[in-house]
Design a protein around this motif. Structure first.
Motif, PDB file in Angstrom:
ATOM      1  N   ASN A   5     -42.950 -12.135  36.422  1.00 21.64           N
ATOM      2  CA  ASN A   5     -43.459 -12.637  35.149  1.00 21.64           C
ATOM      3  C   ASN A   5     -42.424 -12.609  34.020  1.00 21.64           C
ATOM      4  O   ASN A   5     -42.751 -12.936  32.891  1.00 21.64           O
ATOM      5  CB  ASN A   5     -44.684 -11.826  34.722  1.00 21.64           C
ATOM      6  CG  ASN A   5     -45.857 -12.062  35.654  1.00 21.64           C
ATOM      7  OD1 ASN A   5     -45.963 -13.134  36.233  1.00 21.64           O
ATOM      8  ND2 ASN A   5     -46.684 -11.057  35.805  1.00 21.64           N
ATOM      9  N   LEU A   6     -41.211 -12.180  34.288  1.00 17.03           N
ATOM     10  CA  LEU A   6     -40.208 -12.106  33.234  1.00 17.03           C
ATOM     11  C   LEU A   6     -39.738 -13.507  32.842  1.00 17.03           C
ATOM     12  O   LEU A   6     -39.462 -14.351  33.683  1.00 17.03           O
ATOM     13  CB  LEU A   6     -39.008 -11.278  33.695  1.00 17.03           C
ATOM     14  CG  LEU A   6     -39.275  -9.795  33.877  1.00 17.03           C
ATOM     15  CD1 LEU A   6     -38.025  -9.114  34.392  1.00 17.03           C
ATOM     16  CD2 LEU A   6     -39.731  -9.166  32.583  1.00 17.03           C
ATOM     17  N   GLY A   7     -39.638 -13.741  31.551  1.00 19.38           N
ATOM     18  CA  GLY A   7     -39.108 -15.009  31.052  1.00 19.38           C
ATOM     19  C   GLY A   7     -40.054 -16.179  31.160  1.00 19.38           C
ATOM     20  O   GLY A   7     -39.643 -17.316  31.041  1.00 19.38           O
ATOM     21  N   VAL A   8     -41.325 -15.923  31.396  1.00 22.53           N
ATOM     22  CA  VAL A   8     -42.293 -17.000  31.552  1.00 22.53           C
ATOM     23  C   VAL A   8     -43.293 -16.921  30.410  1.00 22.53           C
ATOM     24  O   VAL A   8     -43.820 -15.857  30.107  1.00 22.53           O
ATOM     25  CB  VAL A   8     -43.025 -16.887  32.912  1.00 22.53           C
ATOM     26  CG1 VAL A   8     -44.066 -17.964  33.054  1.00 22.53           C
ATOM     27  CG2 VAL A   8     -42.029 -16.961  34.050  1.00 22.53           C
ATOM     28  N   GLY A   9     -43.537 -18.043  29.770  1.00 22.14           N
ATOM     29  CA  GLY A   9     -44.501 -18.075  28.681  1.00 22.14           C
ATOM     30  C   GLY A   9     -45.922 -17.971  29.186  1.00 22.14           C
ATOM     31  O   GLY A   9     -46.229 -18.310  30.326  1.00 22.14           O
ATOM     32  N   THR A  10     -46.782 -17.504  28.326  1.00 24.82           N
ATOM     33  CA  THR A  10     -48.190 -17.412  28.672  1.00 24.82           C
ATOM     34  C   THR A  10     -48.881 -18.732  28.324  1.00 24.82           C
ATOM     35  O   THR A  10     -48.286 -19.619  27.716  1.00 24.82           O
ATOM     36  CB  THR A  10     -48.852 -16.276  27.885  1.00 24.82           C
ATOM     37  OG1 THR A  10     -48.753 -16.577  26.490  1.00 24.82           O
ATOM     38  CG2 THR A  10     -48.177 -14.945  28.174  1.00 24.82           C
ATOM     39  N   GLU A  11     -50.144 -18.836  28.697  1.00 25.58           N
ATOM     40  CA  GLU A  11     -50.899 -20.030  28.343  1.00 25.58           C
ATOM     41  C   GLU A  11     -51.000 -20.185  26.832  1.00 25.58           C
ATOM     42  O   GLU A  11     -51.004 -21.301  26.315  1.00 25.58           O
ATOM     43  CB  GLU A  11     -52.292 -19.978  28.973  1.00 25.58           C
ATOM     44  CG  GLU A  11     -52.279 -20.223  30.464  1.00 25.58           C
ATOM     45  CD  GLU A  11     -53.690 -20.263  31.039  1.00 25.58           C
ATOM     46  OE1 GLU A  11     -54.660 -20.400  30.275  1.00 25.58           O
ATOM     47  OE2 GLU A  11     -53.794 -20.164  32.263  1.00 25.58           O
ATOM     48  N   ALA A  12     -51.066 -19.074  26.122  1.00 29.18           N
ATOM     49  CA  ALA A  12     -51.125 -19.122  24.653  1.00 29.18           C
ATOM     50  C   ALA A  12     -49.852 -19.743  24.088  1.00 29.18           C
ATOM     51  O   ALA A  12     -49.907 -20.511  23.118  1.00 29.18           O
ATOM     52  CB  ALA A  12     -51.332 -17.728  24.084  1.00 29.18           C
ATOM     53  N   PHE A  13     -48.699 -19.434  24.689  1.00 25.94           N
ATOM     54  CA  PHE A  13     -47.448 -20.026  24.230  1.00 25.94           C
ATOM     55  C   PHE A  13     -47.472 -21.538  24.398  1.00 25.94           C
ATOM     56  O   PHE A  13     -47.117 -22.283  23.479  1.00 25.94           O
ATOM     57  CB  PHE A  13     -46.258 -19.430  24.996  1.00 25.94           C
ATOM     58  CG  PHE A  13     -44.985 -20.196  24.802  1.00 25.94           C
ATOM     59  CD1 PHE A  13     -44.261 -20.066  23.625  1.00 25.94           C
ATOM     60  CD2 PHE A  13     -44.532 -21.071  25.770  1.00 25.94           C
ATOM     61  CE1 PHE A  13     -43.096 -20.790  23.426  1.00 25.94           C
ATOM     62  CE2 PHE A  13     -43.369 -21.803  25.584  1.00 25.94           C
ATOM     63  CZ  PHE A  13     -42.648 -21.652  24.405  1.00 25.94           C
ATOM     64  N   TYR A  14     -47.877 -22.000  25.574  1.00 29.57           N
ATOM     65  CA  TYR A  14     -47.890 -23.450  25.833  1.00 29.57           C
ATOM     66  C   TYR A  14     -48.936 -24.162  24.972  1.00 29.57           C
ATOM     67  O   TYR A  14     -48.701 -25.280  24.516  1.00 29.57           O
ATOM     68  CB  TYR A  14     -48.125 -23.723  27.319  1.00 29.57           C
ATOM     69  CG  TYR A  14     -46.971 -23.256  28.179  1.00 29.57           C
ATOM     70  CD1 TYR A  14     -45.756 -23.930  28.162  1.00 29.57           C
ATOM     71  CD2 TYR A  14     -47.089 -22.135  28.984  1.00 29.57           C
ATOM     72  CE1 TYR A  14     -44.694 -23.499  28.933  1.00 29.57           C
ATOM     73  CE2 TYR A  14     -46.028 -21.709  29.763  1.00 29.57           C
ATOM     74  CZ  TYR A  14     -44.835 -22.387  29.730  1.00 29.57           C
ATOM     75  OH  TYR A  14     -43.777 -21.965  30.486  1.00 29.57           O
ATOM     76  N   ALA A  15     -50.067 -23.526  24.742  1.00 28.66           N
ATOM     77  CA  ALA A  15     -51.090 -24.120  23.885  1.00 28.66           C
ATOM     78  C   ALA A  15     -50.591 -24.222  22.445  1.00 28.66           C
ATOM     79  O   ALA A  15     -50.800 -25.233  21.771  1.00 28.66           O
ATOM     80  CB  ALA A  15     -52.377 -23.300  23.943  1.00 28.66           C
ATOM     81  N   THR A  16     -49.905 -23.195  21.983  1.00 23.35           N
ATOM     82  CA  THR A  16     -49.348 -23.218  20.631  1.00 23.35           C
ATOM     83  C   THR A  16     -48.258 -24.275  20.523  1.00 23.35           C
ATOM     84  O   THR A  16     -48.206 -25.032  19.546  1.00 23.35           O
ATOM     85  CB  THR A  16     -48.778 -21.834  20.264  1.00 23.35           C
ATOM     86  OG1 THR A  16     -49.827 -20.873  20.371  1.00 23.35           O
ATOM     87  CG2 THR A  16     -48.218 -21.828  18.862  1.00 23.35           C
ATOM     88  N   ALA A  17     -47.389 -24.336  21.522  1.00 25.51           N
ATOM     89  CA  ALA A  17     -46.325 -25.351  21.519  1.00 25.51           C
ATOM     90  C   ALA A  17     -46.911 -26.755  21.535  1.00 25.51           C
ATOM     91  O   ALA A  17     -46.421 -27.651  20.842  1.00 25.51           O
ATOM     92  CB  ALA A  17     -45.406 -25.145  22.720  1.00 25.51           C
TER      93      ALA A  17
END
Length: 130
Positions: A5-17
């Protein structure tokens, strides 16, 4: 948190982006509109000017080159938007939560934010110098 899981964005990151990238595009569209309007006015003034009266006005060919450069930047920002937004939405839809989509979305997001910050500063500086 494992090594996977290192260096991987969460679903919240992609939704915000996926929400922030279009917002930056709107801000850039306003700025590019102002820049193109200013260049159009300059071109109009350069065509109508008397060469004897205004020796220091910009040449119409220079204004056209500036307009072409701005249009290339607009197309580049469109590509950055499409890649960033598409990657963010695909990551959400298909759960492609890997380092490649994280890096791609992050880079596109940073480019859009930097452009939204620096293009108005450059435009205001250029307006003051003309």
């Amino acid at each position: 948190m494992g090594i996977d899981n290192l260096g991987v964005g969460t679903e919240a990151f992609y939704a915000t982006a996926a929400q922030v990238i279009p917002t930056m595009l709107i801000a850039l569209a306003v700025e590019f509109g102002l820049i193109l309007r200013q260049l159009g006015r300059e071109l109009e003034r350069a065509r109508d000017r008397d060469p004897e009266v205004s020796r220091f006005a910009r040449d119409p060919e220079t204004i056209r080159k500036d307009t072409d450069q701005i249009l290339m930047v607009i197309m580049g920002m469109g590509v950055v938007f499409a890649v960033g937004e598409g990657s963010a939405l695909l990551a959400l839809a298909f759960r492609w939560l890997n380092a490649w989509t994280f890096a791609g979305v992050s880079i596109c997001l940073l480019v859009m934010i930097a452009a939204a910050v620096f293009i108005p500063i450059i435009r205001l500086h250029d307006d003051a110098s003309w």
